[in-house]
Design an enzyme around this catalytic site. Sequence first.
Site, mmCIF file in Angstrom:
data_model
loop_
_atom_site.group_PDB
_atom_site.id
_atom_site.type_symbol
_atom_site.label_atom_id
_atom_site.label_comp_id
_atom_site.label_asym_id
_atom_site.label_seq_id
_atom_site.Cartn_x
_atom_site.Cartn_y
_atom_site.Cartn_z
ATOM 1 N N SER A 405 0.804 -1.135 -0.035
ATOM 2 C CA SER A 405 -0.120 -0.123 0.045
ATOM 3 C C SER A 405 1.049 1.262 0.010
ATOM 4 O O SER A 405 0.169 2.295 -0.574
ATOM 5 C CB SER A 405 -0.825 0.064 1.092
ATOM 6 O OG SER A 405 -1.480 -1.078 1.452
ATOM 7 N N HIS A 426 -1.282 -2.517 -6.954
ATOM 8 C CA HIS A 426 -1.789 -1.956 -6.235
ATOM 9 C C HIS A 426 -3.477 -2.316 -6.238
ATOM 10 O O HIS A 426 -3.996 -1.578 -6.636
ATOM 11 C CB HIS A 426 -1.447 -0.544 -5.524
ATOM 12 C CG HIS A 426 -2.048 -0.365 -4.246
ATOM 13 N ND1 HIS A 426 -2.616 0.844 -3.930
ATOM 14 C CD2 HIS A 426 -2.384 -0.767 -3.154
ATOM 15 C CE1 HIS A 426 -3.036 1.226 -2.705
ATOM 16 N NE2 HIS A 426 -2.782 -0.181 -2.014
ATOM 17 N N GLU A 438 -3.709 0.215 -8.981
ATOM 18 C CA GLU A 438 -2.647 1.123 -9.457
ATOM 19 C C GLU A 438 -1.621 0.287 -9.712
ATOM 20 O O GLU A 438 -1.227 -0.683 -9.212
ATOM 21 C CB GLU A 438 -2.459 2.004 -8.272
ATOM 22 C CG GLU A 438 -3.372 3.109 -7.908
ATOM 23 C CD GLU A 438 -3.041 3.972 -6.606
ATOM 24 O OE1 GLU A 438 -3.020 5.141 -6.564
ATOM 25 O OE2 GLU A 438 -2.490 3.208 -5.678
ATOM 26 N N ASN A 476 -3.768 6.572 -2.048
ATOM 27 C CA ASN A 476 -3.342 6.622 -0.585
ATOM 28 C C ASN A 476 -2.624 7.971 -0.029
ATOM 29 O O ASN A 476 -2.880 8.580 1.063
ATOM 30 C CB ASN A 476 -2.663 5.363 -0.082
ATOM 31 C CG ASN A 476 -3.511 4.150 0.113
ATOM 32 O OD1 ASN A 476 -4.897 4.151 0.015
ATOM 33 N ND2 ASN A 476 -3.185 2.986 0.185
#
Length: 695
Positions: A405, A426, A438, A476
């Site tokens: 992450s 991801h 991602e 994120n």
Amino acid sequence: MADAMLYTLEGDIAVLGAQNPPVNALGLAVRQGLMEGIARAEADGAKALVIYGTGRTYFAGADIREFGKPPMDPYLPDVCLRLEASPLIIVSAMHGTALGGGLEVALSTHYRIAVPSARMGLPEVHLGLIPGAGGTVRLPRVAGVMAALDMVTSGRHVPAAEALDMGVIDRIADGDPREIGIAYARDLIDSGAAPRPVSELPAPEGIDFDAAYAAALAKGRGQLSPAYGVRAVQGACELPFLDALKRERALFSELMETDQRKGMIHAFFSERAVSKLPELEGVAPRDVQALGVIGGGTMGAGIATAALLSGLSVVMLEMSPEAAQAAKDRIAGNLQGALKRGKIDQAGFEHLTEKALTLATEYDALAGADLIIEAVFEEMAVKKEVFRKLDAVAKPGAVLASNTSYLDIDEIASVTSRPADVLGLHFFSPAHVMKLLEVVVGEATAPEVAATGFALGKRLKKIAVRSGVCDGFIGNRILSTYRTAADHMVLDGASPYQIDKVMTDFGFAMGPFAVADLAGLDIGWAVRKRKRAEGLPEGARDSTYVDKLCEDGHFGQKTGTGFYIYEAGKRAGVPNPQVDDLIAAERAEQGITPQDFSDDDILRRYMAAMVNEAAKVVGEGIARRPLDVDMVLLFGYGFPRFNGGPLKWADMVGLEGLLSDIKAYAETDPHFWTPAPLLEQLVAEGRTFDDLNKG
Ligand code: 3HC
Ligand code: NAI
């Protein structure tokens, strides 16, 4: 005759074939071709006219690229009226997808036939619009009000068999659309059939449209188009036919001018542009049939599920036979869901769980895998150990991916002898459901390895977005910034519940604090502890009130208490009064005098934080284009599609105002609020984020 419509005469049957690839959109040339074709068929003395599409589909709708530009004559509603009024028997022969204006053309012809695989619908609602060429007026006359409301407000594609049951089409026949259309027209001529305009059917009985309007608005979380669709169908029931058409057109034109329409059309094109990266043009991906997954927890099991469902074989590597079995149970649980929804049958379920999936505890089992995704604990030391072992066994040319992450892909790649083969993939939780992927491209990642990431994303039916390497990648990283802005507002006087409400009113499915409860408060707690141990940067603000909840074992939904209290069996929680007390104590401890935040203050700060960080992400090249950021937020973070994405939204509200807000916030908190250089540059040059998408 315009080239976009091919005219032929087969005895007494005229035939018009649309040839406007790829989807036979009803652009100007097609509309002109239709008008000319009808006139020519009439002049040629034909008894019937068959309309069909060459290539992969009947008309898939109006040409969306024409929206926002001045409309050009002949207009689609007039083409529809012209078709309907013709003395010839007009037949639509449909295959592929008859959508939007396409279905409206079909409803204006007198008889409709389709191949079994055809699908039809009025998806305008997904573009922030309603049908604008009679769809909301003609459809209720053939299918009834409830069916029409369903199709208009949901935009769903209805399969041919269901369309037949609903009365939308008259016949289903297998074969070439041109041939089945001609055969149907022949039958109609031979049986003495006459033209059959839908406008001559009686208007259906109405329902409680105010209730239906309110329900559509609530369901769409503020999206206008479904609710406007209800009003248009109401017009069909209550007004004479031509007045109902005018009413529909007025509602359509009103929506055409809205930001929601602009946002949704931006989303439509961006969704398709996102995987088209100039740097990967012509780069062939490596072939992937056999997947390896390391770690079968929440994410590994979800990734394996998605892979199995798309026909890939999976070797699942875990730390022990027990953990491997637990991973298999998780995957089987996910696949049970697919079984229940009819996506696979029992035999498919057994094949996927018993044949396509292999469990392993030794790395040798991964030697045959074409692509291996690691989804073990989020710790650099563990990841490095895994990649070292992987490097020793993976075959040459295998792609090695991490689902991390936040961690640095370049650092992970550096422990292998083949950093060019390493990238980040991801996924988002639950990985077999969430659409976003991602594709994190490291410094050394080879172009064909990145292309392989995109190809895998396509195979798994994901929206794949390229990201560079940084803490948290695109999504994120931005999330962490707007979450921090929300935390600061709480410290300064806002309530988490007010913030959640403002953001759900904006269109998010959940506010940030409800999301934190869903993800588990322990996750943020671990991050805060780690960051404090590393030392917070000079000037950074901190708070510990959520830690106190965690210390008492309250981790959100999974423990039943967090920012909200969750009663058994209920998904939505009620505010936890303890939270207000903890916040009040924290403010007192930090010497903060709480200030009032209006809903508008909250929205502006929250969005300014999101846009500013997004601009930094684009400015630093972590995201290639603003549209990449928009798609990450839309498909991974619940950003409301009708607002287009944070950077499209920023363009629409105006960059200058956003920048001046950020500068004003920076006066009291310069550490957090540093304007993104790209935002400053765009404002100085009078340009928009969207301008950067076009380059
Ligand atoms: N207008 C212009 N371009 C369109 C288009 C349209 N209606 N529909 C699709 N395209 C383009 C896409 O942008 C894409 O272009 P690209 O190759 O340059 O990226 C290309 O056609 C192929 O589209 P897809 O990649 O989406 O192809 P698929 O085979 O996956 O899907 C489809 C085909 C189901 C037809 C899908 O494209 C789709 O859903 N299109 C939109 C349909 C729609 O919304 N129609 C209603 C339009 S609004 C309207 O009709 C108003 C009227 O009421 C007045
Ligand atoms: P998890 O704790 O549910 O699963 C991790 C699994 O890895 C466990 O089953 C464990 O037995 C296994 N494992 C640990 N070390 C191993 C090793 N050396 N060899 C083989 N198996 C090993 O964790 P989760 O949530 O699935 O996360 C995994 C990774 O995915 C992390 O890097 C996380 O940051 C990332 N991620 C998590 C998301 C989430 O929402 N949970 C979202 C996106 C990414």
